[in-house]
Design a protein around this motif. Structure first.
Motif, PDB file in Angstrom:
ATOM      1  N   PHE A 118      31.590  48.008  37.232  1.00 24.57           N
ATOM      2  CA  PHE A 118      32.956  47.557  37.031  1.00 24.57           C
ATOM      3  C   PHE A 118      33.103  46.100  37.469  1.00 24.57           C
ATOM      4  O   PHE A 118      33.720  45.285  36.777  1.00 24.57           O
ATOM      5  N   ALA A 119      32.542  45.767  38.630  1.00 22.95           N
ATOM      6  CA  ALA A 119      32.633  44.397  39.124  1.00 22.95           C
ATOM      7  C   ALA A 119      31.973  43.422  38.159  1.00 22.95           C
ATOM      8  O   ALA A 119      32.503  42.337  37.888  1.00 22.95           O
ATOM      9  N   ALA A 120      30.816  43.792  37.627  1.00 22.53           N
ATOM     10  CA  ALA A 120      30.110  42.920  36.689  1.00 22.53           C
ATOM     11  C   ALA A 120      30.925  42.707  35.409  1.00 22.53           C
ATOM     12  O   ALA A 120      31.007  41.593  34.880  1.00 22.53           O
ATOM     13  N   LEU A 121      31.537  43.773  34.906  1.00 27.65           N
ATOM     14  CA  LEU A 121      32.358  43.663  33.700  1.00 27.65           C
ATOM     15  C   LEU A 121      33.576  42.781  33.952  1.00 27.65           C
ATOM     16  O   LEU A 121      33.965  41.981  33.092  1.00 27.65           O
ATOM     17  N   CYS A 122      34.178  42.912  35.118  1.00 30.44           N
ATOM     18  CA  CYS A 122      35.345  42.086  35.443  1.00 30.44           C
ATOM     19  C   CYS A 122      34.960  40.628  35.637  1.00 30.44           C
ATOM     20  O   CYS A 122      35.740  39.731  35.307  1.00 30.44           O
ATOM     21  N   LEU A 123      33.783  40.372  36.164  1.00 33.05           N
ATOM     22  CA  LEU A 123      33.339  38.984  36.306  1.00 33.05           C
ATOM     23  C   LEU A 123      33.140  38.330  34.943  1.00 33.05           C
ATOM     24  O   LEU A 123      33.241  37.112  34.811  1.00 33.05           O
ATOM     25  N   GLY A 124      32.869  39.130  33.926  1.00 33.82           N
ATOM     26  CA  GLY A 124      32.810  38.640  32.557  1.00 33.82           C
ATOM     27  C   GLY A 124      34.168  38.631  31.886  1.00 33.82           C
ATOM     28  O   GLY A 124      34.296  38.275  30.720  1.00 33.82           O
ATOM     29  N   VAL A 125      35.206  39.050  32.611  1.00 37.52           N
ATOM     30  CA  VAL A 125      36.591  39.141  32.143  1.00 37.52           C
ATOM     31  C   VAL A 125      36.683  39.997  30.883  1.00 37.52           C
ATOM     32  O   VAL A 125      37.365  39.639  29.916  1.00 37.52           O
ATOM     33  N   ASN A 126      35.968  41.109  30.880  1.00 30.93           N
ATOM     34  CA  ASN A 126      36.091  42.068  29.784  1.00 30.93           C
ATOM     35  C   ASN A 126      37.547  42.539  29.719  1.00 30.93           C
ATOM     36  O   ASN A 126      38.050  43.134  30.676  1.00 30.93           O
ATOM     37  N   PRO A 127      38.271  42.275  28.617  1.00 31.91           N
ATOM     38  CA  PRO A 127      39.702  42.574  28.581  1.00 31.91           C
ATOM     39  C   PRO A 127      40.043  44.035  28.820  1.00 31.91           C
ATOM     40  O   PRO A 127      41.030  44.344  29.509  1.00 31.91           O
ATOM     41  N   THR A 128      39.258  44.954  28.257  1.00 32.93           N
ATOM     42  CA  THR A 128      39.598  46.371  28.380  1.00 32.93           C
ATOM     43  C   THR A 128      39.332  46.905  29.776  1.00 32.93           C
ATOM     44  O   THR A 128      39.820  47.978  30.121  1.00 32.93           O
ATOM     45  N   VAL A 129      38.567  46.183  30.582  1.00 29.65           N
ATOM     46  CA  VAL A 129      38.287  46.588  31.952  1.00 29.65           C
ATOM     47  C   VAL A 129      39.180  45.837  32.924  1.00 29.65           C
ATOM     48  O   VAL A 129      39.756  46.416  33.850  1.00 29.65           O
ATOM     49  N   THR A 130      39.345  44.550  32.697  1.00 29.34           N
ATOM     50  CA  THR A 130      40.154  43.703  33.575  1.00 29.34           C
ATOM     51  C   THR A 130      41.574  44.220  33.726  1.00 29.34           C
ATOM     52  O   THR A 130      42.173  44.128  34.810  1.00 29.34           O
ATOM     53  N   GLU A 131      42.137  44.781  32.664  1.00 30.14           N
ATOM     54  CA  GLU A 131      43.546  45.199  32.720  1.00 30.14           C
ATOM     55  C   GLU A 131      43.808  46.254  33.783  1.00 30.14           C
ATOM     56  O   GLU A 131      44.941  46.357  34.279  1.00 30.14           O
ATOM     57  N   LEU A 132      42.791  47.014  34.177  1.00 29.68           N
ATOM     58  CA  LEU A 132      43.002  48.027  35.212  1.00 29.68           C
ATOM     59  C   LEU A 132      43.525  47.400  36.504  1.00 29.68           C
ATOM     60  O   LEU A 132      44.308  48.028  37.225  1.00 29.68           O
ATOM     61  N   LEU A 133      43.126  46.182  36.791  1.00 31.70           N
ATOM     62  CA  LEU A 133      43.518  45.542  38.043  1.00 31.70           C
ATOM     63  C   LEU A 133      44.936  44.978  38.018  1.00 31.70           C
ATOM     64  O   LEU A 133      45.429  44.496  39.042  1.00 31.70           O
ATOM     65  N   TRP A 134      45.601  45.054  36.859  1.00 31.16           N
ATOM     66  CA  TRP A 134      46.918  44.433  36.715  1.00 31.16           C
ATOM     67  C   TRP A 134      47.987  45.419  36.247  1.00 31.16           C
ATOM     68  O   TRP A 134      49.049  45.009  35.767  1.00 31.16           O
ATOM     69  N   LEU A 135      47.735  46.713  36.389  1.00 33.98           N
ATOM     70  CA  LEU A 135      48.719  47.711  35.973  1.00 33.98           C
ATOM     71  C   LEU A 135      49.913  47.735  36.929  1.00 33.98           C
ATOM     72  O   LEU A 135      49.805  47.345  38.094  1.00 33.98           O
ATOM     73  N   ASP A 136      51.031  48.244  36.426  1.00 35.08           N
ATOM     74  CA  ASP A 136      52.230  48.375  37.268  1.00 35.08           C
ATOM     75  C   ASP A 136      52.144  49.598  38.179  1.00 35.08           C
ATOM     76  O   ASP A 136      52.790  49.635  39.235  1.00 35.08           O
ATOM     77  N   GLU A 137      51.387  50.597  37.761  1.00 37.98           N
ATOM     78  CA  GLU A 137      51.262  51.810  38.572  1.00 37.98           C
ATOM     79  C   GLU A 137      49.899  52.452  38.339  1.00 37.98           C
ATOM     80  O   GLU A 137      49.233  52.173  37.337  1.00 37.98           O
ATOM     81  N   TYR A 138      49.510  53.306  39.294  1.00 39.49           N
ATOM     82  CA  TYR A 138      48.177  53.917  39.269  1.00 39.49           C
ATOM     83  C   TYR A 138      48.276  55.411  39.539  1.00 39.49           C
ATOM     84  O   TYR A 138      49.204  55.879  40.191  1.00 39.49           O
ATOM     85  N   GLU A 139      47.282  56.127  39.031  1.00 38.39           N
ATOM     86  CA  GLU A 139      47.194  57.554  39.311  1.00 38.39           C
ATOM     87  C   GLU A 139      46.343  57.814  40.555  1.00 38.39           C
ATOM     88  O   GLU A 139      46.569  58.791  41.273  1.00 38.39           O
ATOM     89  N   THR A 140      45.354  56.969  40.790  1.00 42.66           N
ATOM     90  CA  THR A 140      44.538  57.027  42.011  1.00 42.66           C
ATOM     91  C   THR A 140      44.471  55.615  42.575  1.00 42.66           C
ATOM     92  O   THR A 140      44.149  54.666  41.851  1.00 42.66           O
ATOM     93  N   ARG A 141      44.777  55.491  43.869  1.00 40.86           N
ATOM     94  CA  ARG A 141      44.798  54.155  44.489  1.00 40.86           C
ATOM     95  C   ARG A 141      44.412  54.301  45.962  1.00 40.86           C
ATOM     96  O   ARG A 141      45.255  54.439  46.830  1.00 40.86           O
ATOM     97  N   THR A 142      43.121  54.305  46.234  1.00 45.44           N
ATOM     98  CA  THR A 142      42.623  54.453  47.595  1.00 45.44           C
ATOM     99  C   THR A 142      42.654  53.098  48.314  1.00 45.44           C
ATOM    100  O   THR A 142      43.000  52.073  47.732  1.00 45.44           O
ATOM    101  N   GLU A 143      42.241  53.113  49.583  1.00 46.52           N
ATOM    102  CA  GLU A 143      42.219  51.858  50.340  1.00 46.52           C
ATOM    103  C   GLU A 143      41.262  50.850  49.701  1.00 46.52           C
ATOM    104  O   GLU A 143      41.578  49.661  49.577  1.00 46.52           O
TER     105      GLU A 143
END
Length: 228
Positions: free
Chosen positions: A67-92
């Motif tokens: 996931f980190a590698a894909l985000c470093l490439g700014v893969n749009p379909t992966v990057t968007e997970l980090l910018w959602l308004d709400e989450y179903e799972t959100r651990t520390e």
């Protein structure tokens, strides 16, 4: 899909953009952490083995390193997970991942990922003719055109502000754009891309030239330590 150690997950895709129709699937994306000991064996969870996919329901989970590698490439379909308004799972650890989301970004990679992806979508549209095709093909073409416009606008917003807005302000405009392009108005899509290219050339961006890989690596080491 039963996967252990999910640290962040949420609903992405058309539902998150505001473009979903009654026929749309609900797409979920997430990050999980494989036990650290597995990376010392003969078959570490990397590459294709670092992604878990199910289709009923539609869920994609990437291992933290991938996931980190894909985000470093700014893969749009992966990057968007980090910018959602709400989450179903959100651990520390998931919270910390969201907290470093700007570290993954870099100016050229944002431009290449979003604008480049939109250009590839346009090439697919060009190969489908003037709109004189079956209803099913026209429906798929309209969808591709909507997402072309979405990628352009989200990418420009991210490039201009350093922040990604996942939810579209005027979903109906994108639906209309998709139908027009699917009906043969490819010049409208070409004009959209031309205008976007000019804006990318002219706008000043707050994004750094390179991502902050040190910050990302510290987070990933935290993950490995947590699941040692």
């Amino acid at each position: 899909m039963d996967v252990a150690n999910v640290i962040l997950s949420g609903v992405v895709g058309s539902t998150a953009y505001g473009l979903a129709t009654p026929e749309s699937d609900i797409d979920r994306l997430g990050v999980f952490a494989a036990p650290t000991v597995l990376f010392h064996g003969l078959r570490p969870p990397v590459g294709k083995k670092a992604t878990k996919v199910s289709t009923d329901p539609d869920v994609t989970l990437h291992e933290a390193g991938k996931f980190a590698a894909l985000c470093l490439g700014v893969n749009p379909t992966v990057t968007e997970l980090l910018w959602l308004d709400e989450y179903e799972t959100r651990t520390e650890l998931g919270e910390r991942l969201i907290g470093i989301r700007e570290a993954f970004l870099s100016a050229q990679r944002v431009r290449d990922a979003y604008f480049g992806y939109a250009v590839s979508q346009f090439k697919r549209l060009e190969g489908r003719g003037d709109g004189s095709f079956s209803a099913d093909t026209r429906k798929r073409t309209a969808k591709h055109a909507r997402h072309l416009a979405r990628l352009v606008h989200q990418g420009l917003g991210l490039y201009r502000t350093g922040r990604l807005t996942v939810r579209l302000q005027d979903p109906q405009w994108y639906r209309g754009f998709g139908e027009r392009v699917a009906g043969g108005e490819l010049d409208e899509a070409k004009a959209l891309l031309g205008d976007a290219e000019q804006q990318f050339d002219e706008v000043r961006t707050p994004l750094a030239e390179r991502p902050d890989e040190d910050v990302v690596e510290r987070w990933l080491i935290e993950v490995r330590a947590a699941f040692l």
